[in-house]
Design a protein around this motif. Structure first.
Motif, short mmCIF file in Angstrom:
data_model
loop_
_atom_site.label_atom_id
_atom_site.label_comp_id
_atom_site.label_asym_id
_atom_site.label_seq_id
_atom_site.Cartn_x
_atom_site.Cartn_y
_atom_site.Cartn_z
N THR A 1 0.82 -1.21 0.00
CA THR A 1 0.00 0.00 0.00
C THR A 1 0.86 1.27 0.00
O THR A 1 2.07 1.22 0.26
CB THR A 1 -0.92 0.04 1.23
OG1 THR A 1 -0.08 0.17 2.41
CG2 THR A 1 -1.74 -1.24 1.34
N ILE A 2 0.20 2.39 -0.24
CA ILE A 2 0.91 3.68 -0.14
C ILE A 2 1.49 3.83 1.26
O ILE A 2 2.63 4.26 1.43
CB ILE A 2 -0.05 4.84 -0.45
CG1 ILE A 2 -0.55 4.76 -1.90
CG2 ILE A 2 0.63 6.19 -0.20
CD1 ILE A 2 -1.59 5.81 -2.25
N SER A 3 0.71 3.47 2.25
CA SER A 3 1.19 3.57 3.64
C SER A 3 2.43 2.72 3.86
O SER A 3 3.38 3.15 4.53
CB SER A 3 0.08 3.13 4.59
OG SER A 3 0.48 3.30 5.93
N SER B 1 5.66 13.87 0.06
CA SER B 1 5.74 14.70 -1.14
C SER B 1 6.24 13.90 -2.34
O SER B 1 5.72 14.06 -3.45
CB SER B 1 6.65 15.91 -0.89
OG SER B 1 8.00 15.53 -0.74
N LEU B 2 7.20 13.02 -2.13
CA LEU B 2 7.73 12.22 -3.24
C LEU B 2 6.73 11.15 -3.68
O LEU B 2 6.56 10.92 -4.89
CB LEU B 2 9.05 11.57 -2.83
CG LEU B 2 10.23 12.54 -2.65
CD1 LEU B 2 11.47 11.78 -2.20
CD2 LEU B 2 10.53 13.29 -3.94
N ALA B 3 6.07 10.50 -2.73
CA ALA B 3 5.12 9.45 -3.09
C ALA B 3 3.92 10.03 -3.85
O ALA B 3 3.50 9.47 -4.88
CB ALA B 3 4.64 8.73 -1.84
N LEU B 4 3.39 11.13 -3.40
CA LEU B 4 2.25 11.74 -4.08
C LEU B 4 2.61 12.18 -5.49
O LEU B 4 1.82 12.05 -6.42
CB LEU B 4 1.71 12.92 -3.27
CG LEU B 4 1.10 12.59 -1.90
CD1 LEU B 4 0.57 13.86 -1.25
CD2 LEU B 4 0.00 11.54 -2.02
N ASP C 1 -2.34 16.67 -2.96
CA ASP C 1 -1.94 16.64 -1.55
C ASP C 1 -3.11 16.86 -0.60
O ASP C 1 -2.93 16.91 0.62
CB ASP C 1 -0.86 17.67 -1.27
CG ASP C 1 -1.29 19.09 -1.64
OD1 ASP C 1 -2.47 19.28 -1.98
OD2 ASP C 1 -0.43 19.99 -1.60
N ASN C 2 -4.33 16.96 -1.14
CA ASN C 2 -5.50 17.19 -0.28
C ASN C 2 -6.49 16.03 -0.32
O ASN C 2 -7.68 16.20 -0.12
CB ASN C 2 -6.22 18.47 -0.70
CG ASN C 2 -6.68 18.44 -2.16
OD1 ASN C 2 -6.31 17.52 -2.90
ND2 ASN C 2 -7.46 19.42 -2.57
N ALA D 1 -7.85 7.83 3.65
CA ALA D 1 -8.19 6.43 3.39
C ALA D 1 -7.44 5.88 2.19
O ALA D 1 -7.21 4.66 2.10
CB ALA D 1 -9.70 6.31 3.16
N ILE D 2 -7.04 6.74 1.27
CA ILE D 2 -6.35 6.27 0.08
C ILE D 2 -4.97 5.70 0.41
O ILE D 2 -4.39 4.96 -0.38
CB ILE D 2 -6.23 7.40 -0.97
CG1 ILE D 2 -6.00 6.81 -2.37
CG2 ILE D 2 -5.10 8.36 -0.61
CD1 ILE D 2 -6.12 7.83 -3.49
N MET D 3 -4.46 6.03 1.60
CA MET D 3 -3.15 5.51 2.00
C MET D 3 -3.14 3.98 2.11
O MET D 3 -2.09 3.35 2.05
CB MET D 3 -2.73 6.12 3.34
CG MET D 3 -2.45 7.61 3.29
SD MET D 3 -1.10 8.02 2.16
CE MET D 3 -1.00 9.80 2.40
#
Length: 311
Positions: free
Chosen positions: A15-17, A47-50, A57-58, A62-64
């Motif tokens: 996951t992103i997390s 910042s790099l992952a997004l 960034d807003n 939950a998307i993490m």
């Protein structure tokens, strides 16, 4: 260079997390320096992952917990590795920095915006000026961030953005265009005040090069990706500041004010001009080395300022 088993990372993390946690661990392991838009490993990783995932960034937290494709995982990993191996500030990897809550394009032609002057702009310089300025000068504009932020704060003001670097002015012009301010903010090539002879301003704001020779040698690797022209300025860091102080009164209206950032070189300023009562500004969000000085004070001490340029 960080040794990494790419297959293990792409297989075990989902996951992103997961990738944010992994990135922070790698950044801590590599002992990176933060100070170009973020001040900690977590914000840098976010910042790099997004950016790698083309996400705003807003978005909702939950998307993490959403899973990444293998290609997306590789994209995140590659950015993390560049940040570690090359010590490139994240803002240069994403070409994005925020100043006074506004987005700016940046690359290695300009410094990454980070001046505490942003706080003063957001407050409308309410402690430094008594009337809304009609003409503003951003001296040593770099990316144009100060000039553009001032345009948002004072929408009726005419603003000139000066820099000696053509490369910096190209970046500033791009940001001016991106913010749709081409009628209000004018980029001008200028060696200090040479490009605006005879022009007077109600407010001059400047974040000039001010790093002294000792600090330049001790800077972390991340700073060496920035243009040295925007950082170094002589043995005590004040070569340009001397000229600004000697000439600024000629470019201020009667109630005009100069706001100038000198960072750690504030010690050299006080030593060089002990007779001058500089108003050193305190910031709620941190930062130091910014002073305000009125036209009257500049006129009062003009002979001293001129002598220091000569010597």
């Amino acid at each position: 260079m960080l040794e990494l088993n790419i297959e293990e990372v792409t297989t075990d993390l989902h996951t992103i997390s997961d990738f944010l946690r992994w990135s922070v661990s790698r950044f801590n392991e590599a002992d990176l320096y933060y100070g170009h838009g973020t001040n900690n490993a977590w914000d840098e990783a976010v910042s790099l992952a997004l950016f790698a995932l083309h996400l705003p960034d807003n978005m909702d937290d939950a998307i993490m917990q959403t899973r990444l494709t293998k290609t997306e995982k590789i994209d995140v990993i590659n950015l993390v590795l560049r940040r570690i191996d090359e010590r490139i500030p994240a803002a240069y990897l994403t070409n994005l920095a925020y100043f006074a809550r506004l987005p700016f394009y940046v690359d290695e032609r300009v410094l990454v915006p980070r001046s505490p002057i942003a706080e003063l702009i957001e407050q409308g310089f309410n402690q430094q000026i008594t009337a809304e300025p009609q003409r503003i000068l951003d001296l040593c504009t770099g990316s144009g961030c100060i000039a553009i932020a001032c345009a948002y704060a004072f929408p009726q003001a005419e603003i000139d953005a000066l820099d000696l670097s053509v490369d910096a002015l190209d970046v500033a012009s791009l940001n001016i265009h991106n913010h749709d301010l081409t009628e209000q903010v004018i980029p001008i090539k200028s060696d200090v005040f040479s490009g605006v002879s005879g022009v007077k301003y109600d407010l001059i704001v400047t974040n000039p090069p001010y790093v002294d020779a000792m600090d330049i040698g001790d800077m972390p690797d991340e700073f060496h990706h920035e243009p040295e022209m925007g950082l170094a300025c002589g043995e005590d860091g004040l070569d340009i500041v001397r000229t600004i102080l000697a000439q600024a009164s000629d470019h201020l209206t009667d109630n005009g004010v100069l706001i100038c950032e000198v960072g750690n070189s504030m010690l050299h300023v006080d030593a060089l001009y002990p007779q001058v009562d500089f108003s050193w500004i305190e910031f709620e969000r941190g930062g130091l080395g910014v002073f305000a000085i009125s036209k009257q004070q500049l006129e009062q001490h003009k002979q001293l300022f001129l002598e220091r340029v000569k010597n």
